[in-house]
Design a protein around this motif. Sequence first.
Motif, mmCIF file in Angstrom:
data_model
loop_
_atom_site.group_PDB
_atom_site.id
_atom_site.type_symbol
_atom_site.label_atom_id
_atom_site.label_comp_id
_atom_site.label_asym_id
_atom_site.label_seq_id
_atom_site.Cartn_x
_atom_site.Cartn_y
_atom_site.Cartn_z
ATOM 1 N N ASN A 46 0.242 12.793 11.731
ATOM 2 C CA ASN A 46 -1.028 12.084 11.954
ATOM 3 C C ASN A 46 -0.833 10.744 12.661
ATOM 4 N N LEU A 47 0.077 10.751 13.639
ATOM 5 C CA LEU A 47 0.288 9.601 14.512
ATOM 6 C C LEU A 47 -0.017 10.031 15.939
ATOM 7 N N SER A 48 -0.599 9.131 16.706
ATOM 8 C CA SER A 48 -0.734 9.429 18.131
ATOM 9 C C SER A 48 0.606 9.116 18.792
ATOM 10 N N VAL A 49 0.850 9.716 19.932
ATOM 11 C CA VAL A 49 2.088 9.463 20.661
ATOM 12 C C VAL A 49 2.163 7.990 21.047
ATOM 13 N N GLU A 50 1.050 7.424 21.489
ATOM 14 C CA GLU A 50 1.022 6.016 21.875
ATOM 15 C C GLU A 50 1.359 5.126 20.687
ATOM 16 N N GLU A 51 0.777 5.424 19.536
ATOM 17 C CA GLU A 51 1.041 4.651 18.326
ATOM 18 C C GLU A 51 2.525 4.755 17.943
ATOM 19 N N PHE A 52 3.075 5.956 18.049
ATOM 20 C CA PHE A 52 4.475 6.176 17.708
ATOM 21 C C PHE A 52 5.393 5.329 18.590
ATOM 22 N N LEU B 112 7.691 2.181 17.565
ATOM 23 C CA LEU B 112 9.129 2.338 17.769
ATOM 24 C C LEU B 112 9.682 1.185 18.601
ATOM 25 N N ARG B 113 8.994 0.830 19.660
ATOM 26 C CA ARG B 113 9.441 -0.307 20.494
ATOM 27 C C ARG B 113 9.432 -1.601 19.691
ATOM 28 N N ASP C 153 18.857 0.905 14.151
ATOM 29 C CA ASP C 153 18.630 2.350 14.113
ATOM 30 C C ASP C 153 17.457 2.754 15.001
ATOM 31 N N CYS C 154 16.391 1.980 14.963
ATOM 32 C CA CYS C 154 15.238 2.264 15.839
ATOM 33 C C CYS C 154 15.620 2.100 17.300
ATOM 34 N N ALA C 155 16.429 1.096 17.597
ATOM 35 C CA ALA C 155 16.858 0.868 18.975
ATOM 36 C C ALA C 155 17.673 2.054 19.483
ATOM 37 N N VAL C 156 18.587 2.563 18.668
ATOM 38 C CA VAL C 156 19.399 3.723 19.051
ATOM 39 C C VAL C 156 18.505 4.947 19.211
ATOM 40 N N PHE C 157 17.599 5.145 18.277
ATOM 41 C CA PHE C 157 16.673 6.268 18.321
ATOM 42 C C PHE C 157 15.851 6.231 19.607
ATOM 43 N N LEU C 158 15.325 5.059 19.955
ATOM 44 C CA LEU C 158 14.533 4.906 21.175
ATOM 45 C C LEU C 158 15.387 5.204 22.403
#
Length: 128
Positions: free
Chosen positions: A80-86, A90-91, A99-104
């Motif tokens: 239930n997240l929009s791609v834009e919101e995700f 994430l950014r 971890d988020c930086a690596v994932f991105l």
Amino acid sequence: MPSVQEKMERAMRKIEDFYFGDEEGTGEHMFNNFAQKHAHHFKPHMRVTEEENKLEHTLAYQEFQRIFEGKLEELVQSENLSVEEFYTELRKHSREDEDCAVFLHVILSISDYQSFVEMMSAYCEQNQ
């Protein structure tokens, strides 16, 4: 009701499972099926900076992008997240969370043309 952060974490786990899994329906399985179908357009040891970019490479890349991005959208929207919101979240979190930086970085590298050609070339090397 789950918070945006909880939805983000669940979506990231689903994407990780998809991307790093090797069973049917995962990213590796999808890529191998795709590569098998399109490998005849590529050759081992290709380097984008040293080769002429052929129309067949670009068309294969665009098809792969549609398939892969469609799957990522499906996984994100299942929480239930929009791609834009995700991507916005994430950014934002990647600035302070390694971890988020690596994932991105991993997600963005998949959408890179040069990375795609190198993955296709590696597939050709492994399956000569």
